[in-house]
Enzyme design. Structure first.
Site, PDB file in Angstrom:
ATOM      1  N   GLU A  95      -5.901  12.063 -10.578  1.00 40.15           N
ATOM      2  CA  GLU A  95      -6.778  11.212 -11.250  1.00 40.15           C
ATOM      3  C   GLU A  95      -7.790  10.282 -10.343  1.00 40.15           C
ATOM      4  OE1 GLU A  95      -3.507   9.727 -14.524  1.00 40.15           O
ATOM      5  OE2 GLU A  95      -3.886   8.254 -12.842  1.00 40.15           O
ATOM      6  N   CYS A 119       5.969   5.209  -0.811  1.00 37.55           N
ATOM      7  CA  CYS A 119       6.190   3.916  -0.862  1.00 37.55           C
ATOM      8  C   CYS A 119       7.005   3.287  -2.150  1.00 37.55           C
ATOM      9  CB  CYS A 119       4.625   3.203  -0.570  1.00 37.55           C
ATOM     10  SG  CYS A 119       3.803   3.575   0.757  1.00 37.55           S
ATOM     11  N   GLU A 180      -2.124  10.507   0.654  1.00 35.34           N
ATOM     12  CA  GLU A 180      -2.275   9.850   1.941  1.00 35.34           C
ATOM     13  C   GLU A 180      -3.569  10.919   2.639  1.00 35.34           C
ATOM     14  OE1 GLU A 180      -3.190   8.539   5.041  1.00 35.34           O
ATOM     15  OE2 GLU A 180      -1.631   7.226   4.407  1.00 35.34           O
ATOM     16  N   SER A 211      -8.172   4.975   3.050  1.00 31.13           N
ATOM     17  CA  SER A 211      -7.096   3.950   3.086  1.00 31.13           C
ATOM     18  C   SER A 211      -5.758   4.812   3.480  1.00 31.13           C
ATOM     19  CB  SER A 211      -6.569   3.466   1.690  1.00 31.13           C
ATOM     20  OG  SER A 211      -5.528   2.671   1.440  1.00 31.13           O
ATOM     21  N   LEU A 234      -0.570  -2.177   4.387  1.00 31.04           N
ATOM     22  CA  LEU A 234       0.436  -3.023   5.337  1.00 31.04           C
ATOM     23  C   LEU A 234       1.623  -3.456   4.588  1.00 31.04           C
ATOM     24  CD1 LEU A 234       0.693  -4.249   8.204  1.00 31.04           C
ATOM     25  CD2 LEU A 234      -0.371  -6.365   7.373  1.00 31.04           C
ATOM     26  N   ASN A 310       1.559  -3.707  -9.763  1.00 31.86           N
ATOM     27  CA  ASN A 310       1.654  -2.994 -11.179  1.00 31.86           C
ATOM     28  C   ASN A 310       2.811  -2.312 -11.294  1.00 31.86           C
ATOM     29  OD1 ASN A 310      -1.209  -3.517 -12.004  1.00 31.86           O
ATOM     30  ND2 ASN A 310      -1.511  -2.399 -10.233  1.00 31.86           N
ATOM     31  N   CYS A 353      -4.179  -0.352  -9.071  1.00 31.55           N
ATOM     32  CA  CYS A 353      -3.422   0.341  -7.947  1.00 31.55           C
ATOM     33  C   CYS A 353      -1.961   0.547  -8.046  1.00 31.55           C
ATOM     34  CB  CYS A 353      -3.903  -0.827  -6.799  1.00 31.55           C
ATOM     35  SG  CYS A 353      -3.179  -0.238  -5.106  1.00 31.55           S
TER      36      CYS A 353
END
Length: 382
Positions: A95, A119, A180, A211, A234, A310, A353
């Site tokens: 996306e 994550c 990533e 990022s 972080l 979210n 996000c």
């Protein structure tokens, strides 16, 4: 006789395109002309390149293509955010999200189909990892969005950039979509170079952001090869908590990560690193976490970007209440830490996000929801 795969010009940076044209006996200025046709004018047909010699166009048509990933759908949020779903094959998708604001137009692009980092708070990571994207598939997201947005009468235009346009629609690109980026470095690098190239998109290094969750060796390589703005995911102020939220921390703990950030700053286009911090209720949002985060942030020139979580069912996590986020942010600012709270955008189309591809594998939900809010792609073609 085996057929030779044609070269996708979208994936060639300036040096690679010059090398290809040189193999045919062409001069470097021909490569620059070709690059401008592909990336600035958005050409997808060699016949349209009327200032190129006919035999050169014939050679291009034989040996090359200009081809982005197929687009399944486009969705528009009530706040103006737009999201495209690109088909990467085998039932998987990536996306890309465009976020319009008064002073900028930001395109959020993906670097992998899925993500291996996993994550805990990220919906994309919970979908698993499919494959790395090729450079043509990464830059193809920008190429596609630029064509569609420039053709749309309702898209706001901003002052032009280095590439010579009087105005531009996309002023910023962030690699904050699926994947990533630094674990797909060899394909991300030529895409970044194209974004910065004056004969392609001509974006400032300050307006292109990578990022990363903290792939320390590749942060060092990026600082040498193509230093753009850097954001670091972080999300925790100590190793014990970050080990749980960002598993990559077990390989590259905070001391190593902060040292890499300091090294990066010596080459960065900005004088700070952005630390992204997803606010999780009762997990990383207490006063003690704020105190620890202040001590950490004082070790490197940085800006804190607090991100409202979210929620998605598999996470078992909750968003920090707005009042708690405000108090947390104030603690940081009172300590002299530059702090912002990200405004949520596009969450009604799962473009916010951590939500990217949250529905990609759930075909039933996609079908039902697209029936009510998806714009057929044929209506938005450039």
């Amino acid at each position: 006789m085996e057929s030779v795969e044609r070269v996708n010009l979208l994936g060639l940076d300036g040096a690679a395109l010059s090398e290809l044209v040189g193999q045919w006996g062409g001069k470097p200025f021909r490569a620059r002309q070709l690059q401008r046709w592909v990336h600035q004018r958005g050409a997808d047909s060699f016949d349209a390149m009327t200032d190129l010699a006919r035999d050169f166009r014939a050679q291009l048509a034989r040996d090359c293509v200009i081809e982005a990933l197929p687009v399944n759908t486009e969705q528009r949020s009530s706040d103006g955010t737009r999201k495209w779903l690109f088909d990467v094959g085998q039932g998987n998708a990536i996306e890309t999200v465009f976020i319009p604001e008064d002073d900028r137009g930001t395109l959020c692009i993906s670097s992998q189909a899925g993500c291996v980092v996993n994550c805990r708070f990220c919906s994309t990571g919970h979908q698993g990892f499919n494959r790395n994207l090729r450079a043509s598939e990464i830059i193809g997201q920008l190429w596609w969005a630029k064509r569609v947005l420039e053709a749309a009468a309702d898209t706001a235009r901003l002052p032009g950039g280095k590439a010579g346009e009087d105005t531009r629609v996309i002023s910023n690109v962030v690699m904050m979509g699926m994947g990533e980026p630094l674990l797909n470095y060899d394909q991300v690098l030529p895409a970044l170079r194209l974004m910065l190239d004056d004969n392609a998109y001509g974006l400032s290094r300050r307006r292109v952001t990578v990022s990363t969750s903290g792939v320390v060796p590749m942060m060092d390589r990026l600082s040498q090869d193509c230093p753009v703005a850097l954001a670091v995911s972080l999300h925790a102020p100590n190793d014990a908590l970050r080990d749980e939220l960002v598993p990559l921390n077990r390989k590259y703990p905070l001391n190593a990560l902060l040292a890499a950030c300091e090294r990066y700053l010596a080459h960065a286009p900005r004088d700070f690193i952005t630390f992204e911090y997803c606010m999780l209720d009762g997990i990383n949002d207490t006063d003690q976490h704020a105190r620890e985060l202040i001590q950490l942030a004082r070790q490197v020139r940085c800006k804190l970007n607090l991100i409202p979580f979210n929620p998605f069912p598999a996470s078992g996590l909750k968003r920090s209440p707005s009042a708690r986020v405000r108090v947390f942010a104030q603690r940081l600012m009172d300590a002299g830490i530059v702090t912002t709270v990200r405004k949520t955008r596009g969450d009604d189309i799962d473009a916010a996000c951590g939500q990217l591809a949250g529905e990609v594998r759930d075909r039933t939900r996609i079908t039902e929801r697209n029936a009510t809010r998806t714009i057929p792609i044929q209506q938005v073609h450039a």
